[in-house]
Structure formats: structure tokens, C-alpha cells
Motif scaffolding. Structure first.
Motif, PDB file in Angstrom:
ATOM      1  N   ILE A 250       0.830  -1.213   0.000  1.00 18.48           N
ATOM      2  CA  ILE A 250       0.000   0.000   0.000  1.00 18.48           C
ATOM      3  C   ILE A 250       0.863   1.261   0.000  1.00 18.48           C
ATOM      4  N   GLU A 251       1.902   1.280   0.833  1.00 15.04           N
ATOM      5  CA  GLU A 251       2.755   2.461   0.910  1.00 15.04           C
ATOM      6  C   GLU A 251       3.678   2.580  -0.297  1.00 15.04           C
ATOM      7  N   SER A 252       3.764   1.504  -1.090  1.00 20.30           N
ATOM      8  CA  SER A 252       4.522   1.560  -2.340  1.00 20.30           C
ATOM      9  C   SER A 252       3.708   2.175  -3.465  1.00 20.30           C
ATOM     10  N   GLY A 253       2.437   2.497  -3.202  1.00 17.46           N
ATOM     11  CA  GLY A 253       1.524   2.953  -4.248  1.00 17.46           C
ATOM     12  C   GLY A 253       2.101   4.025  -5.146  1.00 17.46           C
ATOM     13  N   ILE A 254       2.548   5.135  -4.558  1.00 14.88           N
ATOM     14  CA  ILE A 254       3.075   6.252  -5.353  1.00 14.88           C
ATOM     15  C   ILE A 254       4.358   5.844  -6.060  1.00 14.88           C
ATOM     16  N   THR A 255       5.213   5.069  -5.370  1.00 22.72           N
ATOM     17  CA  THR A 255       6.467   4.607  -5.980  1.00 22.72           C
ATOM     18  C   THR A 255       6.199   3.664  -7.148  1.00 22.72           C
ATOM     19  N   ILE A 256       5.198   2.785  -7.014  1.00 20.27           N
ATOM     20  CA  ILE A 256       4.835   1.885  -8.118  1.00 20.27           C
ATOM     21  C   ILE A 256       4.408   2.701  -9.334  1.00 20.27           C
ATOM     22  N   TYR A 257       3.631   3.749  -9.104  1.00 20.58           N
ATOM     23  CA  TYR A 257       3.209   4.623 -10.197  1.00 20.58           C
ATOM     24  C   TYR A 257       4.426   5.272 -10.879  1.00 20.58           C
ATOM     25  N   GLN A 258       5.395   5.707 -10.077  1.00 21.91           N
ATOM     26  CA  GLN A 258       6.597   6.343 -10.626  1.00 21.91           C
ATOM     27  C   GLN A 258       7.433   5.354 -11.427  1.00 21.91           C
ATOM     28  N   LEU A 259       7.480   4.110 -10.966  1.00 16.88           N
ATOM     29  CA  LEU A 259       8.225   3.080 -11.701  1.00 16.88           C
ATOM     30  C   LEU A 259       7.528   2.713 -13.013  1.00 16.88           C
ATOM     31  N   ILE A 260       6.196   2.729 -13.000  1.00 16.52           N
ATOM     32  CA  ILE A 260       5.450   2.509 -14.251  1.00 16.52           C
ATOM     33  C   ILE A 260       5.832   3.591 -15.259  1.00 16.52           C
ATOM     34  N   ASP A 261       5.910   4.839 -14.777  1.00 18.84           N
ATOM     35  CA  ASP A 261       6.334   5.944 -15.647  1.00 18.84           C
ATOM     36  C   ASP A 261       7.745   5.722 -16.177  1.00 18.84           C
ATOM     37  N   GLN A 262       8.645   5.306 -15.281  1.00 17.84           N
ATOM     38  CA  GLN A 262      10.057   5.136 -15.654  1.00 17.84           C
ATOM     39  C   GLN A 262      10.238   4.067 -16.728  1.00 17.84           C
ATOM     40  N   TYR A 263       9.482   2.975 -16.605  1.00 17.10           N
ATOM     41  CA  TYR A 263       9.683   1.848 -17.522  1.00 17.10           C
ATOM     42  C   TYR A 263       8.739   1.852 -18.728  1.00 17.10           C
ATOM     43  N   THR A 264       7.858   2.857 -18.821  1.00 20.17           N
ATOM     44  CA  THR A 264       6.965   2.927 -19.990  1.00 20.17           C
ATOM     45  C   THR A 264       7.118   4.223 -20.785  1.00 20.17           C
ATOM     46  N   PHE A 265       7.487   5.316 -20.127  1.00 18.31           N
ATOM     47  CA  PHE A 265       7.527   6.615 -20.801  1.00 18.31           C
ATOM     48  C   PHE A 265       8.476   6.613 -22.000  1.00 18.31           C
ATOM     49  N   PHE A 266       9.696   6.119 -21.803  1.00 17.35           N
ATOM     50  CA  PHE A 266      10.694   6.136 -22.878  1.00 17.35           C
ATOM     51  C   PHE A 266      10.239   5.296 -24.071  1.00 17.35           C
ATOM     52  N   SER A 267       9.773   4.085 -23.798  1.00 14.52           N
ATOM     53  CA  SER A 267       9.388   3.177 -24.887  1.00 14.52           C
ATOM     54  C   SER A 267       8.142   3.663 -25.633  1.00 14.52           C
ATOM     55  N   ILE A 268       7.153   4.209 -24.906  1.00 14.40           N
ATOM     56  CA  ILE A 268       5.935   4.709 -25.555  1.00 14.40           C
ATOM     57  C   ILE A 268       6.249   5.930 -26.415  1.00 14.40           C
ATOM     58  N   MET A 269       7.074   6.829 -25.910  1.00 16.32           N
ATOM     59  CA  MET A 269       7.453   8.017 -26.686  1.00 16.32           C
ATOM     60  C   MET A 269       8.218   7.628 -27.948  1.00 16.32           C
ATOM     61  N   GLU A 270       9.129   6.651 -27.826  1.00 14.24           N
ATOM     62  CA  GLU A 270       9.899   6.196 -28.989  1.00 14.24           C
ATOM     63  C   GLU A 270       9.013   5.472 -29.992  1.00 14.24           C
ATOM     64  N   LEU A 271       7.944   4.849 -29.500  1.00 16.56           N
ATOM     65  CA  LEU A 271       7.027   4.106 -30.373  1.00 16.56           C
ATOM     66  C   LEU A 271       6.281   5.031 -31.327  1.00 16.56           C
ATOM     67  N   PHE A 272       5.901   6.194 -30.831  1.00 11.08           N
ATOM     68  CA  PHE A 272       5.069   7.101 -31.627  1.00 11.08           C
ATOM     69  C   PHE A 272       5.813   8.312 -32.190  1.00 11.08           C
ATOM     70  N   ARG A 273       7.028   8.584 -31.671  1.00 13.73           N
ATOM     71  CA  ARG A 273       7.743   9.777 -32.129  1.00 13.73           C
ATOM     72  C   ARG A 273       9.222   9.475 -32.342  1.00 13.73           C
ATOM     73  N   ASN A 274       9.770  10.101 -33.369  1.00 18.51           N
ATOM     74  CA  ASN A 274      11.206   9.988 -33.632  1.00 18.51           C
ATOM     75  C   ASN A 274      11.914  11.035 -32.779  1.00 18.51           C
ATOM     76  N   ILE A 275      12.441  10.587 -31.635  1.00 20.23           N
ATOM     77  CA  ILE A 275      12.967  11.534 -30.649  1.00 20.23           C
ATOM     78  C   ILE A 275      14.272  11.014 -30.055  1.00 20.23           C
ATOM     79  N   SER A 276      15.219  11.905 -29.822  1.00 21.68           N
ATOM     80  CA  SER A 276      16.536  11.503 -29.317  1.00 21.68           C
ATOM     81  C   SER A 276      16.458  11.123 -27.833  1.00 21.68           C
ATOM     82  N   ARG A 277      17.441  10.334 -27.383  1.00 23.35           N
ATOM     83  CA  ARG A 277      17.509   9.937 -25.972  1.00 23.35           C
ATOM     84  C   ARG A 277      17.723  11.152 -25.075  1.00 23.35           C
ATOM     85  N   TYR A 278      18.505  12.118 -25.573  1.00 21.15           N
ATOM     86  CA  TYR A 278      18.735  13.349 -24.795  1.00 21.15           C
ATOM     87  C   TYR A 278      17.419  14.075 -24.532  1.00 21.15           C
TER      88      TYR A 278
END
Length: 535
Positions: A250-278
Motif C-alpha cells: 500500500i505504501e509503495s503505491g506512489i512509488t509503483i506509479y513512478q516506476l510505471i512511468d520510468q519503464y513505460t515513458f521512454f518506450s511509448i514516446m519512442e514508439l510514436f515519435r522519432n525523438i533523441s535519448r537526450y
């Protein structure tokens, strides 16, 4: 009278925990001003690397510690409510064994599994390894804080929190200055040393708690006669672990959400947009580090209320005092709203100034912070409501609600990022957390007869007064910005200081003038009115 004393206990405990938590959070945010300056052109890359390492560390820290203090706090309060003080001390000793085991296991997994958690960025590995040292000793610190909180002694926890952050920041700034300014070294090494600073801070926090154990030994040794009800160490350890598991998740709730962002944001952005790692690191840093550092100061207020309310509700639950529980839920919700609503709207109104002071002027970063200020409200409410559920031993129900929230977060993450890019992760988080909070409030209604309608008048007053404060503050900032350079850090600081003072004074006047504060802080509101000459 009993409910009044519980309300005063909540206020006093929350005051101590809020002071310690906000103090440590402010230190944890203020250090970014010189830190970002010394990082120079690498500041956003450094922020992104720091955030990625810290999100993983936070999860392991919660697994190793978060469940233990909350569980110990709840059980100690329960045993003290039954006048079984010997069992409380026995529980603390058993909790230390669990803490030591959890620290060793979590630290080992962090080091051995760092390469599997780097998200394709090898620079994250040394950052994770540097944080493993902290995970080793933090469980012992946490279980000791939980022991004090179970006795209603919030000061040792608050002081140790602040001391921990002070020494962490001192080491971090000293070593970063040396690497970047004296020897002109690698910014990645500076980030790794900055995260290792958490271990230095943890050691100082542990020293404070040891001193507190000596100072409060008479209170902690109350009714020193041995109890016939003492259980075996193994049984108590098992009880602590069983109590801790739901708390951990339960107390990991906010951290779990942040980890979902960390492990999905980069891949989803790269999937739909041609964007540099920087560029991706830049976007990620905007919401995961830059804005996060600032709105987490607000959420720390909710964390302070949460830490205080668990033992109080556990004691009421052990006595089956349903009326007292309902009153406590009402008081906690009002206290949360009284503080959090104006703070969130205040952050929104001074977003440009505070972002410019801490980082540098960036229009996109400012917009992300403005949006984050509103997302902080459902996140903070989740923290408080989850604590209430745990204090009432309703962890299974809370786990179900959190699972629903995580599922909604995962479903909305992709379309949110696709349509709103950098705002997407925040939007998905905010929506799912609102749903979780509604489910919890519904549970309070059906099981403890808590109706939001009972406090609707107070809620409306708090929202209206907060909006008045927000509009006046925004108008003042717009007016004062015209003759000056809004992009200048020093101008932004002066403007921020004046706006914060004016906004705070307006809100304080309104809640005292129209007696809103009386519902939460009681006779102290009248005392404040007399001092401030408010009729």
C-alpha cells in the motif's frame, strides 16, 4: 472530552511530523539550486539519472522499511491500549530482527540485480549500487521510528528525519562542488556520489534515534512488570512480517506509479515519435525530478498526517469505538483539506517563480509544475486515506482498491502519453488516484457512516478561500513582474517570497475570520484571532 483529546493528539503529532517532514523535504529541494548550477549543461541529464536510480531505491526502501514502522506503530499502540507495555517492548526487539534481515536481503538484491533494472541505461547501475548501502540500515531506523510513534512520541522521528536530510544534503553539496568545480570531474560520478549521500544521512538519523531511546527510556519502560502474555520471538516476528506485507504494498503505491512511468515513458514516446535519448531524458526529468521535488513537499504534509493517524485509529479500533473512529476520520479529512488545498493552489500560483529559483526559467517545465500541483491533491489524499484504512486493519480492502488504481494507470498510460506527451504520465496517475480515493470514501460511508455531506460546508469554504488566495497571488505576481525581468533567478526569489507571504496571510485571515479553522484546531483558533486582532 475523549474525542477532543484524540483530536489534540492528532494535531500535536501531525505538527511534529509535518515540521520534520517538510523541513527535510525543503532541504531535499533547496539543494537542487546549487546542485543544478554546478551540473551546468548536464543538469537535466543528471536529474533524469538521479530520478531513475532513486525510483528503484524508493521501491526497495519501502519493501525493506515502510511496512515495518507502520506495522510496529499500529501494534505498539494496540498493546499500549490494552496496557500490555511489556509486549510492546518485546515487539520492538522482534521488529529489529526483522529489520536487520530485510535490510540485508534488499541490499543484496539491489546490488546483484542492478544490471536487470537499468532500463537500458548502464549509467544507472553505479547509482543503484551506491544506494544499496542505505537500504542496509534504514529498516533499523524505521522500526525505531515506528516504536516511538506507537507511544505517541513524534518528536524523535521528526528530528531524526530532519537530521538525516541535513547531513545527506551537506555531503551531497560538498562532494558535488569538489567534483564539478574543484577537479572538474565527470558529472556521472557526481550523481553517484550524490546518491551515496543518503547513507551518510541515514547514519546521522540513527545516532539521533539512539540518543532518543536513552532520553525517553523512563517513558518507554512504563509498567516494567513482566507480562504473562509475552509470546515467543518467532511468533512476534511472524506477526510483524504479516502486518508489514500489506503496508509495504500500500505504501509503495506512489512509488509503483513512478516506476510505471520510468519503464513505460521512454518506450511509448519512442514508439510514436522519432525523438533523441537526450530529449527523452529532458522530458522525463521535467515531471519525474524537477516537478516531483517540489510537489512532494506538499505530499509530505499528507504523509505526516498519515503517520500520526495510524496509531490513534488502531487504539480506537482495539476498543471497538465506532463513534470515535467516525469522528477521527472526519477530523483527519478536514485537517488534510485545510492544509493541502491552499498549499496545492499556492504552488500553482507561484509555479513560474519557484521553478525559476530552483532550476531556471523554462516554459514547459513551469506548465508541468502547474499541472503537477493539482495532481498532488489526489496523491496526498491517497496517502492519508490509505493510512486510515491501515489503522482500521482494512488492509485487504485497501490492497484491492490499489490494484484497481494500478490497473487503470496501466490502461490509460499509453493513450495519455500519446495525446499529451510529458503531461500524460501525470494525467494517468491523477485519474486513477481519484478513482481509488472515491472507492475509499465509499467504504467509509458504508462501514463507518462517514458522509462527505457532513463536512461539505467546510470543504466549500476551504476551496473558496483557497481560490481567493490563488487569484490575488496570481494578480500580484502579474503586476510585480511587469517592470522586472521575470527570467532572473533573484527577481523570481523576491517575488516568490512576497507572494507566499501575501497568499498565506490572506488564507489565514479568511479561515480564522469565518471560523473554518475552529472545526479542526479548536480553541487554538480563538487564541490566534486574539493575537492577530481578528474579530
Amino acid at each position: 472530552m475523549k474525542n477532543k483529546s484524540k483530536q489534540e493528539e492528532l494535531l500535536k503529532g501531525s505538527a511534529w511530523m509535518t515540521a520534520g517532514s517538510i523541513g527535510s523535504r525543503l532541504l531535499g529541494a533547496v539543494y537542487t539550486i546549487p546542485w543544478v548550477t554546478w551540473m551546468g549543461i548536464h543538469s537535466n541529464e543528471a536529474n533524469s539519472l538521479f530520478a531513475q536510480g532513486y525510483n528503484i531505491y524508493n521501491l526497495f526502501l519501502i519493501v525493506a522499511t515502510a511496512g515495518i514502522p507502520a506495522a510496529v506503530s499500529r501494534l505498539v499502540a494496540q498493546y499500549n491500549g490494552e496496557n500490555n507495555y511489556s509486549m510492546s517492548r518485546h515487539l520492538y526487539r522482534s521488529g529489529l530482527y526483522v529489520a536487520l534481515l530485510m535490510g540485508i536481503m534488499s541490499s543484496f538484491v539491489m546490488v546483484s540485480g542492478a544490471s536487470l533494472m537499468d532500463n537500458g541505461d548502464k549509467d544507472v547501475i553505479p547509482v543503484i549500487n551506491s544506494l544499496a548501502f542505505t537500504v542496509l540500515i534504514m529498516p533499523t531506523i524505521s522500526v525505531t521510528r515506528g516504536y516511538f510513534q506507537g507511544y505517541g512520541l513524534m518528536a524523535p522521528s521528526a528530528i531524526s528525519q530532519f537530521t538525516e536530510q541535513f547531513f545527506r544534503v551537506a555531503y551531497m553539496l560538498g562532494i558535488t562542488f569538489f567534483i564539478m568545480e574543484v577537479i572538474h570531474g565527470n558529472w556521472k560520478n557526481a550523481v553517484t556520489q550524490s546518491t551515496f549521500a543518503a547513507f551518510i544521512g541515514a547514519l546521522s538519523g540513527l545516532v539521533v534515534l539512539i540518543i532518543a531511546l536513552i532520553k525517553y527510556r523512563k517513558i518507554l519502560s512504563i509498567n516494567n512488570a513482566k507480562s504473562d502474555k509475552l509470546g515467543s520471538t518467532r511468533k512476534l516476528m511472524l506477526k510483524v512480517v504479516c502486518q508489514s506485507i500489506p503496508f509495504i504494498i500500500i505504501e509503495s503505491g506512489i512509488t509503483i506509479y513512478q516506476l510505471i512511468d520510468q519503464y513505460t515513458f521512454f518506450s511509448i514516446m519512442e514508439l510514436f515519435r522519432n525523438i533523441s535519448r537526450y530529449k527523452l531524458n529532458f522530458y522525463y526529468a521535467l515531471f519525474s525530478f524537477n516537478a516531483n521535488k517540489l510537489y512532494m513537499i506538499i505530499i509530505s504534509i499528507a504523509m505526516s498526517i498519515a503517520a500520526t493517524v495510524i496509531p490513534i485509529l488502531a487504539m480506537l479500533k482495539s476498543k471497538n469505538d465506532k463513534r470515535g473512529i467516525k469522528t477521527q476520520i472526519k477530523n483527519t479529512q478536514l485537517l488534510f483539506l485545510l492544509i493541502m488545498v491552499p498549499t496545492a493552489l499556492g504552488l500553482y500560483s507561484v509555479a513560474q517563480q519557484i521553478y525559476t529559483v530552483f532550476y531556471k526559467y523554462d516554459s514547459l517545465g513551469i506548465m508541468v509544475l502547474e499541472f503537477s500541483a493539482f495532481i498532488a491533491l489526489p496523491l496526498g489524499m491517497y496517502t492519508v486515506n490509505a493510512a486510515i484504512m491501515q489503522g482500521l486493519s482494512e488492509s485487504k480492502v485497501m490492497l484491492k482498491y490499489l490494484f484497481i488504481g494500478i490497473l487503470l494507470k496501466l490502461i490509460f498510460q499509453l493513450p495519455s502519453i500519446y495525446f499529451f506527451q510529458v503531461f500524460g504520465p501525470l494525467l494517468a496517475t491523477g485519474f486513477s488516484m481519484i478513482v481509488v480515493n472515491l472507492l475509499i470514501l465509499r467504504y467509509f460511508y458504508f462501514n463507518y457512516d462517514f458522509k462527505v455531506l457532513d463536512i461539505l460546508k467546510n470543504i466549500n469554504q476551504i476551496v473558496i478561500f483557497s481560490l481567493v488566495m490563488c487569484f490575488i497571488t496570481r494578480f500580484f505576481i502579474t503586476f510585480i513582474n511587469k517592470p522586472f525581468d521575470a527570467y532572473n533567478r533573484y527577481v523570481a526569489f523576491v517575488c516568490l517570497t512576497l507572494a507566499a507571504f501575501i497568499g498565506g496571510a490572506i488564507y489565514l485571515f479568511l479561515v480564522l475570520k469565518f471560523r473554518v479553522a475552529d472545526k479542526i484546531i479548536g480553541y487554538k483558533a480563538e487564541r490566534l484571532r486574539t493575537k492577530l486582532n481578528i474579530k
